[in-house]
Design a protein around this motif. Structure first.
Motif, mmCIF file in Angstrom:
data_model
loop_
_atom_site.group_PDB
_atom_site.id
_atom_site.type_symbol
_atom_site.label_atom_id
_atom_site.label_comp_id
_atom_site.label_asym_id
_atom_site.label_seq_id
_atom_site.Cartn_x
_atom_site.Cartn_y
_atom_site.Cartn_z
ATOM 1 N N ALA A 1 0.820 -1.217 0.000
ATOM 2 C CA ALA A 1 0.000 0.000 0.000
ATOM 3 C C ALA A 1 0.848 1.258 0.000
ATOM 4 N N ASN A 2 2.100 1.141 0.448
ATOM 5 C CA ASN A 2 2.984 2.311 0.521
ATOM 6 C C ASN A 2 3.917 2.422 -0.678
ATOM 7 N N GLY A 3 3.794 1.483 -1.604
ATOM 8 C CA GLY A 3 4.656 1.524 -2.785
ATOM 9 C C GLY A 3 4.233 2.620 -3.751
ATOM 10 N N ASN A 4 5.136 2.944 -4.656
ATOM 11 C CA ASN A 4 4.843 4.024 -5.610
ATOM 12 C C ASN A 4 4.316 3.514 -6.944
ATOM 13 N N LYS A 5 4.086 2.202 -7.035
ATOM 14 C CA LYS A 5 3.551 1.646 -8.277
ATOM 15 C C LYS A 5 2.032 1.787 -8.298
ATOM 16 N N ALA A 6 1.484 2.053 -9.478
ATOM 17 C CA ALA A 6 0.034 2.197 -9.624
ATOM 18 C C ALA A 6 -0.656 0.863 -9.344
ATOM 19 N N LYS A 7 -1.838 0.954 -8.755
ATOM 20 C CA LYS A 7 -2.601 -0.240 -8.401
ATOM 21 C C LYS A 7 -3.886 -0.316 -9.236
ATOM 22 N N VAL A 8 -4.355 -1.541 -9.406
ATOM 23 C CA VAL A 8 -5.645 -1.773 -10.051
ATOM 24 C C VAL A 8 -6.477 -2.648 -9.133
ATOM 25 N N LYS A 9 -7.790 -2.589 -9.277
ATOM 26 C CA LYS A 9 -8.688 -3.484 -8.552
ATOM 27 C C LYS A 9 -8.749 -4.820 -9.279
ATOM 28 N N VAL A 10 -8.776 -5.894 -8.516
ATOM 29 C CA VAL A 10 -8.844 -7.219 -9.120
ATOM 30 C C VAL A 10 -10.051 -7.331 -10.047
ATOM 31 N N ALA A 11 -11.163 -6.739 -9.658
ATOM 32 C CA ALA A 11 -12.385 -6.820 -10.472
ATOM 33 C C ALA A 11 -12.233 -6.171 -11.840
ATOM 34 N N SER A 12 -11.241 -5.282 -11.985
ATOM 35 C CA SER A 12 -11.065 -4.596 -13.273
ATOM 36 C C SER A 12 -10.269 -5.431 -14.267
#
Length: 377
Positions: free
Chosen positions: A182-193
């Motif tokens: 959660a503290n990383g600088n990489k963009a996240k996506v939702k699993v549902a997407s």
């Protein structure tokens, strides 16, 4: 005067009821009763849960999980130990080898056939009446020795698989880090997407009388071993039943995930013809995500911990599509995912995985050979 003890019959063994070979031991402890104030072990469904200054069972015995996610699972316990009330202690009668009783109880598959959202229960007063095989003490020892040899080979194969899996995990972290940080600088996506999610069929869709041998395998969490699917040939459904549950077919490339019990247990489906069980759910990747990468993310420690925190239920934690779909993860480029997959293919786990599958099948075949009861007997 005629003896009341069972008379041993060589070759196939004598037909008796299970309660002729064992009796109920003490199993009334609650977790809060375990005081950890002595040297005597106390066991629960997950293994050792603590110690006490006293013990309930004075001889080696078999313990069977009688409710919850692991219902029907049998394990061997030593003398001068105790089990929680979620377990049933089975005390071997005179002339019955404890390990023979263990393999015999396992051959009964007491936990098969349960479905639905209610907590399954099994009772000795019911399964104690099941017909089983009784062999002579000498034949019991021979059978136990055969299973011990198979289990030693299974243990070696598992160790080899674990070593190879550790190598792949290290490479994953080296390439991607923690995909759920959660503290990383990489963009996240939702699993549902990035994938379609669907839970297995409700219990009302499958009943015990639907199960046959040699049909389409039902895949529940217990059939996910490591990162592989090991189906049970005796827990399957017919072609007609399989067709009627088309929405729950597993396709090659799907991720099948246990949604209760050991949360995070998952594997990539490699074969056609499997059916998602009531205790599992399906993640079907969309374009832009590889199955092998997604499986590694879902089984990653931080992802599993996040799922456990959000799981619902008191007695037994459960996942649903909403919980899994809302989880965050990093999604690297397809090229990066493919580079990782190429590395995993170089690590030849298939040889040891195939050996493990073969040994597990052999164990099942041997159980059927020694313990089966048929009308033709």
């Amino acid at each position: 005067m005629k003896s009341s003890k069972p008379q041993f019959v060589e070759e196939r063994g004598q037909k008796v009821k299970l309660n002729n070979l064992c009796s109920r031991g003490k199993s009334s402890l609650r977790q809060k009763d375990v005081s950890n104030d002595g040297p005597y072990a106390v066991y629960g469904a997950s293994g050792l849960v603590g110690t006490m200054a006293s013990f309930q069972n004075t001889v080696p015995y078999v313990a069977v999980v009688k409710d919850g996610a692991g219902v029907g699972r049998a394990s061997a316990c030593e003398a001068n130990t105790s089990v929680l009330g979620t377990m049933q202690a089975l005390i071997p009668r005179e002339g019955i080898d404890r390990d023979y009783l263990l393999h015999l109880v396992r051959s009964l598959h007491l936990g098969d056939g349960f479905s639905g959202s209610t907590i399954p229960h099994i009772y000795f007063k019911d399964y104690g009446k099941l017909p089983v095989r009784l062999h002579s003490p000498a034949e019991q020892k021979r059978i136990v020795d055969i299973f011990a040899s198979i289990e030693r080979q299974i243990k070696v194969s598992k160790q080899q698989l674990d070593q190879l899996d550790s190598l792949v995990k290290s490479r994953f972290v080296e390439m991607f880090g923690d995909p759920c940080d959660a503290n990383g600088n990489k963009a996240k996506v939702k699993v549902a997407s990035i994938c379609e999610l669907r839970i297995g069929p409700f219990g009302s869709a499958l009943h015990k009388n639907d199960y046959i041998s040699g049909g389409h395998p039902l895949i529940n969490p217990s059939h996910i071993i490591g990162s592989s699917i090991i189906p049970d040939a005796d827990l399957t459904v017919s072609d007609d039943k399989y067709k009627s549950l088309e929405a729950y077919h597993l396709l090659p490339g799907d991720i099948v995930l246990g949604r209760r019990g050991e949360i995070g247990r998952c594997a990539v489906v490699q074969d056609k013809g499997f059916l998602c069980g009531t205790g599992s759910m399906v993640l079907r990747p969309r374009a832009g995500v590889r199955s092998e990468y997604l499986q590694r993310v879902v089984s990653f420690p931080s992802f599993r911990q996040a799922l456990e925190r959000n799981a619902v239920g008191v007695t037994m934690k459960n996942l649903n599509a909403k919980i899994v779909g809302a989880a965050d993860m990093c999604l690297p480029s397809i090229n990066q995912q493919d580079d990782f997959i190429s590395f995993t293919k170089q690590v030849d786990k298939s040889r040891f995985g195939g050996m493990l599958h073969l040994l597990n099948n052999l164990s099942g075949i041997m159980q059927a050979s020694f313990f089966s009861i048929t009308d033709a007997d």
